[in-house]
Design a protein around this motif. Structure first.
Motif, mmCIF file in Angstrom:
data_model
loop_
_atom_site.group_PDB
_atom_site.id
_atom_site.type_symbol
_atom_site.label_atom_id
_atom_site.label_comp_id
_atom_site.label_asym_id
_atom_site.label_seq_id
_atom_site.Cartn_x
_atom_site.Cartn_y
_atom_site.Cartn_z
ATOM 1 N N UNK A 140 0.854 -1.180 0.000
ATOM 2 C CA UNK A 140 0.000 0.000 0.000
ATOM 3 C C UNK A 140 0.893 1.233 0.000
ATOM 4 N N UNK A 141 0.657 2.130 -0.930
ATOM 5 C CA UNK A 141 1.451 3.354 -1.000
ATOM 6 C C UNK A 141 0.783 4.452 -0.174
ATOM 7 N N UNK A 142 1.578 5.090 0.653
ATOM 8 C CA UNK A 142 1.085 6.173 1.509
ATOM 9 C C UNK A 142 1.367 7.507 0.817
ATOM 10 N N UNK A 143 0.394 7.999 0.082
ATOM 11 C CA UNK A 143 0.557 9.308 -0.551
ATOM 12 C C UNK A 143 0.539 10.424 0.489
ATOM 13 N N UNK A 144 -0.207 10.177 1.567
ATOM 14 C CA UNK A 144 -0.218 11.085 2.714
ATOM 15 C C UNK A 144 0.363 10.323 3.897
ATOM 16 N N UNK A 145 1.374 10.839 4.561
ATOM 17 C CA UNK A 145 1.989 10.103 5.672
ATOM 18 C C UNK A 145 0.955 9.729 6.732
ATOM 19 N N UNK A 146 1.092 8.550 7.329
ATOM 20 C CA UNK A 146 0.137 8.135 8.360
ATOM 21 C C UNK A 146 0.260 8.998 9.608
ATOM 22 N N UNK A 147 -0.797 8.980 10.404
ATOM 23 C CA UNK A 147 -0.771 9.706 11.672
ATOM 24 C C UNK A 147 0.301 9.108 12.578
ATOM 25 N N UNK A 148 0.760 9.861 13.566
ATOM 26 C CA UNK A 148 1.801 9.328 14.464
ATOM 27 C C UNK A 148 1.410 8.002 15.116
ATOM 28 N N UNK A 149 0.138 7.869 15.487
ATOM 29 C CA UNK A 149 -0.290 6.623 16.132
ATOM 30 C C UNK A 149 -0.225 5.452 15.155
ATOM 31 N N UNK A 150 -0.753 5.643 13.934
ATOM 32 C CA UNK A 150 -0.715 4.579 12.926
ATOM 33 C C UNK A 150 0.737 4.252 12.575
ATOM 34 N N UNK A 151 1.571 5.283 12.471
ATOM 35 C CA UNK A 151 2.987 5.054 12.164
ATOM 36 C C UNK A 151 3.652 4.234 13.271
ATOM 37 N N UNK A 152 3.296 4.534 14.526
ATOM 38 C CA UNK A 152 3.864 3.773 15.648
ATOM 39 C C UNK A 152 3.419 2.313 15.601
ATOM 40 N N UNK A 153 2.137 2.096 15.278
ATOM 41 C CA UNK A 153 1.622 0.725 15.162
ATOM 42 C C UNK A 153 2.347 -0.025 14.044
ATOM 43 N N UNK A 154 2.523 0.627 12.898
ATOM 44 C CA UNK A 154 3.203 -0.022 11.779
ATOM 45 C C UNK A 154 4.661 -0.324 12.119
#
Length: 466
Positions: A371-385
């Motif tokens: 999945x390409x992230x054209x918009x960076x994920x939120x800090x929480x989603x980024x932490x989960x990933x």
């Protein structure tokens, strides 16, 4: 890739012999005492032969009608027939209809000629008083017909999905409508909504707890989950049919454990598991025929119809056979795949239309799709990933600024490729079949052995009270 549309001489003779043997056994069974199990096995052989032939013959017809798809995991991306699961479903439904006289043969004979004796003719006075008439099992027939009606409904809805390409969020509840006849008959004919309480909790809740309408919601959820679970674990040649065949064979093995001589007769669950066997045997026959054409390299696609149809077969036998919890133990890979996919299904993480593994034409291997992230994920989603990446449950790619730009799609197929690395399509399919078999055997072990740690006994040990 050319898709053959004729049978070879070898295939023709083998199928004729198989169908002829099945027909001979069927006729002999009907002339004898009408043993339903033997008749079901014979119909399974005939169903395999008919489904195998029809799939081969109808391929060009489906392509001409526009029912075709590209095999994206092949270098030349050939177009092959799609929706072939509908052919299997029709053959299966016809076999169930033909089986009805055999399933109730003894009851029909007993009801029309007196106590099962063909040579006895009941007089009018006996018919009026009903003293010698056999009581026909209308409840069993109602259950059988309700299961058949639910399967017919889901096949119609599945074909509609294949033709109209309905979005997932719109079609997820399709099986719920198809399950209505089955749930109504369950309510009228059986109506049990009590469940056994585990031994450690019986001091607080009693031996049983009545769930009432919640139990019907649970059964509806099972009917929704099973077809969609088969449909979600897809994307490579043969995987939909192979997982269904493994589940069906394991269910058949579980059913056989309730038959004599393994379990002494009479047993309260014998009829329910015979009911399951009668639905599973022809399903195995038509699915085996489809797998011969759908296994790598696939000559046909099964379509969503097969996934709905296969899942509803399992829901029918699990609900009307009264072993839905055992059924779910055989769906462990599918349950994991659903839970693992949840962040994408509910769009916490972007979800592309297709999440199947990506084919690398240079190596001939399947890689993880992303999945390409054209918009960076939120800090929480980024932490989960990042956490999932550390646990090797997902693979993320970051740019020079440390922002996530790609993450692997959340399916069990992609996860397996994260763990094992790129591999051939057929190798991945075999790995998934192995996972399904191991998880299924573990599920049966839990059901019949480990469950004794929290329940007083396995219901195979129960006997009728005389």
């Amino acid at each position: 890739m050319h898709t053959p549309n004729v049978l070879t001489w070898t295939e023709t003779w083998r199928l004729l012999l198989l169908a002829g043997a099945g027909l001979g056994v069927l006729v002999n069974t009907f002339q004898g005492d009408g043993a339903p199990l033997i008749a079901s096995i014979a119909l399974t052989c005939i169903s395999f032969a008919v489904a195998f032939s029809m799939i081969r013959w109808l391929g060009p017809v489906f392509i001409k009608a526009g029912l075709k798809g590209k095999d994206m995991a092949k270098p030349k991306k050939p177009e092959i027939p799609e929706t072939m699961g509908a052919v299997c479903a029709v053959v299966y439904l016809l076999s169930l209809i033909i089986f009805i006289p055999f399933a109730f043969y003894k009851d029909i004979v007993a009801a029309t000629s007196g106590g099962g004796n063909r040579d006895v003719v009941i007089g009018d006075q006996h018919i009026e008083t009903g003293r010698y008439l056999h009581r026909f099992p209308h409840g069993k027939l109602a259950s059988y017909l309700s299961g058949l009606l639910s399967l017919q409904s889901v096949v119609i809805l599945g074909i509609g999905d294949d033709l109209l390409d309905i979005r997932w969020r719109h079609k997820v509840l399709i099986p719920a409508f198809a399950s209505i006849p089955m749930l109504i008959v369950y309510f009228v004919d059986f109506g049990v909504t009590k469940v056994v309480v585990p031994v450690p909790l019986q001091g607080y809740l009693g031996d049983f707890i009545d769930l009432g309408w919640l139990y019907y919601m649970y059964m509806a959820a099972v009917a929704i989950f099973c077809p969609n679970a088969i449909n979600m674990l897809a994307g490579i040649n043969g995987i939909e049919v192979a997982q269904s065949l493994v589940i069906a064979v394991l269910l058949l093995f579980n059913d056989a454990m309730y038959l004599a001589p393994i379990t002494p007769y009479p047993h309260p669950a014998t009829d329910s598991h015979l009911f399951s066997i009668y639905f599973l045997l022809p399903f195995i026959g038509v699915s085996a025929a489809l797998l011969c054409h759908n296994w790598y390299p696939s000559k046909v696609f099964v379509g969503d119809t097969y996934c709905y149809f296969a899942g509803m077969v399992f829901a029918v036998v699990g609900i009307l056979g009264h072993f839905s919890k055992t059924l779910l133990l055989l769906f462990v890979p599918q349950i994991f795949n659903f839970l693992y996919s949840t962040p994408q299904l509910f769009h916490f993480i972007p979800c592309p239309r297709h999440r199947l593994p990506k084919f690398n034409a240079a190596t001939g291997l399947l890689n993880t799709s992303v999945t390409e992230w054209t918009i960076p994920p939120s800090p929480f989603i980024a932490w989960i990933l990042d956490l999932l990446h550390t646990l090797r449950l997902v693979r993320v790619t970051k740019d020079k600024d440390g922002q996530i730009i790609e993450s692997t799609n959340l399916t069990i197929l992609n996860l397996w490729l994260v763990w094992m690395g790129p591999m051939r399509e057929d190798t991945l399919a075999w790995h998934m079949v192995g996972v399904q078999v191991l998880c299924g055997l573990l599920g049966l072990f839990i059901r019949h052995r480990l469950a004794l740690l929290v329940f007083n006994s396995d219901n195979r040990t129960l006997q009728f009270m005389v």
